[in-house]
Design an enzyme around this catalytic site. Structure first.
Site, short mmCIF file in Angstrom:
data_model
loop_
_atom_site.label_atom_id
_atom_site.label_comp_id
_atom_site.label_asym_id
_atom_site.label_seq_id
_atom_site.Cartn_x
_atom_site.Cartn_y
_atom_site.Cartn_z
N HIS A 1 0.73 -1.18 -0.47
CA HIS A 1 0.31 0.46 0.11
C HIS A 1 0.69 1.22 -0.09
O HIS A 1 0.32 2.37 -0.90
CB HIS A 1 -0.56 -0.02 0.72
CG HIS A 1 -1.98 -0.98 1.36
ND1 HIS A 1 -2.47 -1.83 2.53
CD2 HIS A 1 -2.86 -1.39 0.47
CE1 HIS A 1 -3.22 -2.93 2.42
NE2 HIS A 1 -3.95 -2.52 0.95
N LYS B 1 -16.22 -6.50 8.41
CA LYS B 1 -15.82 -6.97 7.48
C LYS B 1 -15.36 -7.55 8.81
O LYS B 1 -13.94 -7.92 8.36
CB LYS B 1 -14.72 -6.31 6.81
CG LYS B 1 -15.72 -6.07 5.27
CD LYS B 1 -14.18 -5.69 4.78
CE LYS B 1 -14.01 -5.55 3.13
NZ LYS B 1 -13.14 -6.05 2.08
N SER C 1 -3.02 -7.62 2.93
CA SER C 1 -2.79 -7.61 4.54
C SER C 1 -3.32 -9.02 5.26
O SER C 1 -2.71 -9.41 6.50
CB SER C 1 -3.70 -6.94 4.89
OG SER C 1 -3.91 -5.73 4.23
N ARG D 1 -2.37 -6.10 -8.08
CA ARG D 1 -1.03 -6.66 -7.97
C ARG D 1 -0.64 -7.90 -9.61
O ARG D 1 0.47 -8.40 -9.59
CB ARG D 1 -0.77 -7.96 -6.15
CG ARG D 1 -1.17 -6.84 -5.97
CD ARG D 1 -1.20 -7.04 -4.05
NE ARG D 1 -2.82 -7.79 -3.90
CZ ARG D 1 -3.52 -7.73 -3.58
NH1 ARG D 1 -2.63 -8.70 -1.94
NH2 ARG D 1 -4.38 -8.60 -3.03
O1 PNS Z 1 -8.95 -2.59 0.48
P1 PNS Z 1 -9.81 -3.63 0.09
O2 PNS Z 1 -11.17 -3.88 1.08
O3 PNS Z 1 -10.07 -4.14 -1.03
O4 PNS Z 1 -11.50 -2.82 0.00
C1 PNS Z 1 -12.44 -2.64 -0.87
C2 PNS Z 1 -13.03 -1.12 -1.27
C3 PNS Z 1 -13.02 0.31 0.24
C4 PNS Z 1 -12.89 0.07 -2.00
C5 PNS Z 1 -14.63 -1.94 -1.17
O5 PNS Z 1 -15.13 -2.68 -0.53
C6 PNS Z 1 -15.34 -0.56 -1.16
O6 PNS Z 1 -15.06 0.50 -2.50
N1 PNS Z 1 -16.05 -0.37 -0.62
C7 PNS Z 1 -17.12 1.14 -0.39
C8 PNS Z 1 -18.82 0.12 -1.13
C9 PNS Z 1 -18.97 1.06 -1.86
O7 PNS Z 1 -19.04 2.24 -2.58
N2 PNS Z 1 -19.73 -0.03 -2.72
C10 PNS Z 1 -19.29 -0.56 -4.18
C11 PNS Z 1 -18.22 -0.26 -5.09
S1 PNS Z 1 -18.87 -0.88 -6.46
#
Ligand code: PNS
Length: 175
Positions: free
Chosen positions: A26, A50, A137, A99
């Site tokens: 990150h 989560k 993570s 990645r």
């Molecule tokens: O590090 P991660 O867990 O892969 O991040 C995921 C994240 C936070 C980017 C994703 O879960 C997100 O954007 N959540 C917010 C809710 C949202 O907007 N959902 C619709 C996205 S298509």
């Protein structure tokens, strides 16, 4: 250039994630992102569903510590829709790290859904240094719990916080 024009022209991006915890992968993406964008808002997902290991505040503090010398990053918790958060923070770009090919399907789906929700927001994919292409993570937490070495995988402060977390909250693991 007037102050208002400057802020309009500023290239600002949001880098969202769970960051549970933040890894060197990150950090690498943020540093690369800062070569392209003037400002990056690191958006920490506040989603108790989560069941993160670290609280939102712990995750934010770890990131703030890493970037304490930077004046072009900000760390903010968010819940709800990412596109709404981006709009509220005047960012038109969402950065996501890719990645490997295995990330692609999920990221592609998310990018297109975000575009459907708000056509003004663009997703910007960045690849980390090859040495972080296997890093996540979840793996960091697993390696730590199994007594493996986290050298080069997470910043020193994060390793310390992992130790503290397990010593205070999971002492039975006897790490
Ligand atoms: O590090 P991660 O867990 O892969 O991040 C995921 C994240 C936070 C980017 C994703 O879960 C997100 O954007 N959540 C917010 C809710 C949202 O907007 N959902 C619709 C996205 S298509």
């Amino acid at each position: 250039m007037s102050k208002s024009n400057k802020s309009q022209n500023e290239k600002k991006a949001v880098y969202p994630g769970s960051f549970d915890p933040i890894t060197n992968g990150h950090v690498d993406i943020i540093n690369r992102g800062l070569k392209v964008f003037d400002d990056i808002v690191i958006a920490v997902l506040e989603n108790p569903k989560k069941k993160p290991l670290f609280t939102t505040q712990e995750r934010i503090s770890m990131i703030q510590e890493i970037f304490s010398d930077y004046d072009n990053t900000k760390v903010i918790a968010f819940d709800g829709l990412l596109v709404e958060f981006a709009k509220k923070n005047s960012a038109k770009v969402v950065i996501r790290g890719l990645r490997a090919i295995s990330d692609f399907e999920y990221e592609f789906q998310m990018a297109l859904m975000n575009r459907k929700l708000d056509p003004d927001i663009e997703t910007f994919f960045m690849t980390p240094n090859l040495s972080y292409s296997f890093l996540s993570s979840n793996l960091v937490k697993e390696i730590f719990m199994l007594g493996g070495c986290l050298k080069d995988l997470v910043p020193k402060g994060v390793e310390k916080k992992l130790k503290e977390k397990f010593e205070t909250e999971h002492p039975s693991l006897n790490l």
